[in-house]
Design a protein around this motif. Sequence first.
Motif, short mmCIF file in Angstrom:
data_model
loop_
_atom_site.label_atom_id
_atom_site.label_comp_id
_atom_site.label_asym_id
_atom_site.label_seq_id
_atom_site.Cartn_x
_atom_site.Cartn_y
_atom_site.Cartn_z
N CYS A 1 4.25 -22.22 9.49
CA CYS A 1 3.00 -21.66 10.04
C CYS A 1 3.04 -20.14 10.06
O CYS A 1 2.03 -19.48 9.78
N VAL A 2 4.20 -19.58 10.36
CA VAL A 2 4.35 -18.12 10.35
C VAL A 2 4.17 -17.59 8.93
O VAL A 2 3.50 -16.57 8.72
N LEU A 3 4.72 -18.29 7.94
CA LEU A 3 4.54 -17.86 6.55
C LEU A 3 3.09 -17.94 6.11
O LEU A 3 2.60 -17.06 5.38
N ILE A 4 2.37 -18.97 6.55
CA ILE A 4 0.95 -19.10 6.21
C ILE A 4 0.16 -17.91 6.76
O ILE A 4 -0.66 -17.30 6.07
N VAL A 5 0.43 -17.55 8.01
CA VAL A 5 -0.26 -16.42 8.63
C VAL A 5 0.13 -15.11 7.95
O VAL A 5 -0.71 -14.25 7.68
N LEU A 6 1.43 -14.95 7.64
CA LEU A 6 1.88 -13.72 6.98
C LEU A 6 1.29 -13.57 5.58
O LEU A 6 0.96 -12.45 5.17
N VAL A 7 1.13 -14.67 4.86
CA VAL A 7 0.50 -14.60 3.53
C VAL A 7 -0.95 -14.16 3.67
O VAL A 7 -1.43 -13.32 2.90
N PHE A 8 -1.66 -14.68 4.66
CA PHE A 8 -3.05 -14.28 4.87
C PHE A 8 -3.15 -12.79 5.22
O PHE A 8 -3.95 -12.06 4.65
N VAL A 9 -2.29 -12.33 6.14
CA VAL A 9 -2.31 -10.92 6.54
C VAL A 9 -1.90 -10.03 5.38
O VAL A 9 -2.51 -8.97 5.15
N ALA A 10 -0.89 -10.44 4.61
CA ALA A 10 -0.44 -9.63 3.47
C ALA A 10 -1.51 -9.54 2.40
O ALA A 10 -1.70 -8.49 1.78
N GLN A 11 -2.23 -10.63 2.18
CA GLN A 11 -3.28 -10.64 1.17
C GLN A 11 -4.40 -9.66 1.54
O GLN A 11 -4.93 -8.97 0.67
N ILE A 12 -4.75 -9.59 2.80
CA ILE A 12 -5.77 -8.65 3.25
C ILE A 12 -5.22 -7.22 3.25
O ILE A 12 -5.90 -6.28 2.84
N ALA B 1 -1.68 -19.46 -1.01
CA ALA B 1 -1.60 -18.10 -1.55
C ALA B 1 -2.44 -17.95 -2.82
O ALA B 1 -3.14 -16.95 -3.00
N GLY B 2 -2.40 -18.94 -3.69
CA GLY B 2 -3.20 -18.88 -4.91
C GLY B 2 -4.68 -18.97 -4.64
O GLY B 2 -5.49 -18.28 -5.28
N PHE B 3 -5.07 -19.81 -3.69
CA PHE B 3 -6.47 -19.93 -3.32
C PHE B 3 -6.99 -18.61 -2.74
O PHE B 3 -8.08 -18.15 -3.10
N LEU B 4 -6.20 -17.99 -1.88
CA LEU B 4 -6.62 -16.70 -1.31
C LEU B 4 -6.74 -15.63 -2.39
O LEU B 4 -7.70 -14.85 -2.39
N LEU B 5 -5.78 -15.59 -3.30
CA LEU B 5 -5.83 -14.58 -4.35
C LEU B 5 -7.05 -14.78 -5.25
O LEU B 5 -7.74 -13.82 -5.59
N ASP B 6 -7.32 -16.03 -5.59
CA ASP B 6 -8.49 -16.30 -6.44
C ASP B 6 -9.80 -16.02 -5.69
O ASP B 6 -10.75 -15.52 -6.27
N ALA B 7 -9.84 -16.37 -4.41
CA ALA B 7 -11.07 -16.16 -3.65
C ALA B 7 -11.35 -14.68 -3.40
O ALA B 7 -12.50 -14.25 -3.38
#
Length: 118
Positions: free
Chosen positions: A5-16, A58-64
């Motif tokens: 869960c921490v990695l999921i949140v960190l990926v979202f924050v890093a993507q932004i 991560a791929g979905f966020l990058l594509d979106a």
Amino acid sequence: MIFFCVLIVLVFVAQIAEFFIPPLDWMSNAHVYITPVLVFYGAMALPLPLMLVLVFWAGFLLDALTAQVIGGRVEISFGSSILLYAVLAGIMHGLHFGPVARPIPDAFVPTRLHCFFT
């Protein structure tokens, strides 16, 4: 599960956050990408099902976030980043494709000769 869960949140924050980090002038205007580091760290640390969920996220966020629609047509198909992350993270995770899955021999197994080389 907390680590996932921490990695999921960190990926979202890093993507932004990657959108707000300016290009580095001293590296010929190269951009800093933090998300692949987190994804590949998760590929080495997580079990396979959780790694695949992290790769999809991560791929979905990058594509979106980077989809470019030009003249009513999408420039790069949605899901290509998911596929790219899945292949590279699968290699880092240590998937073995073939009839027999053989583990990679550990190069750092201590032996009796090890004491002579240290």
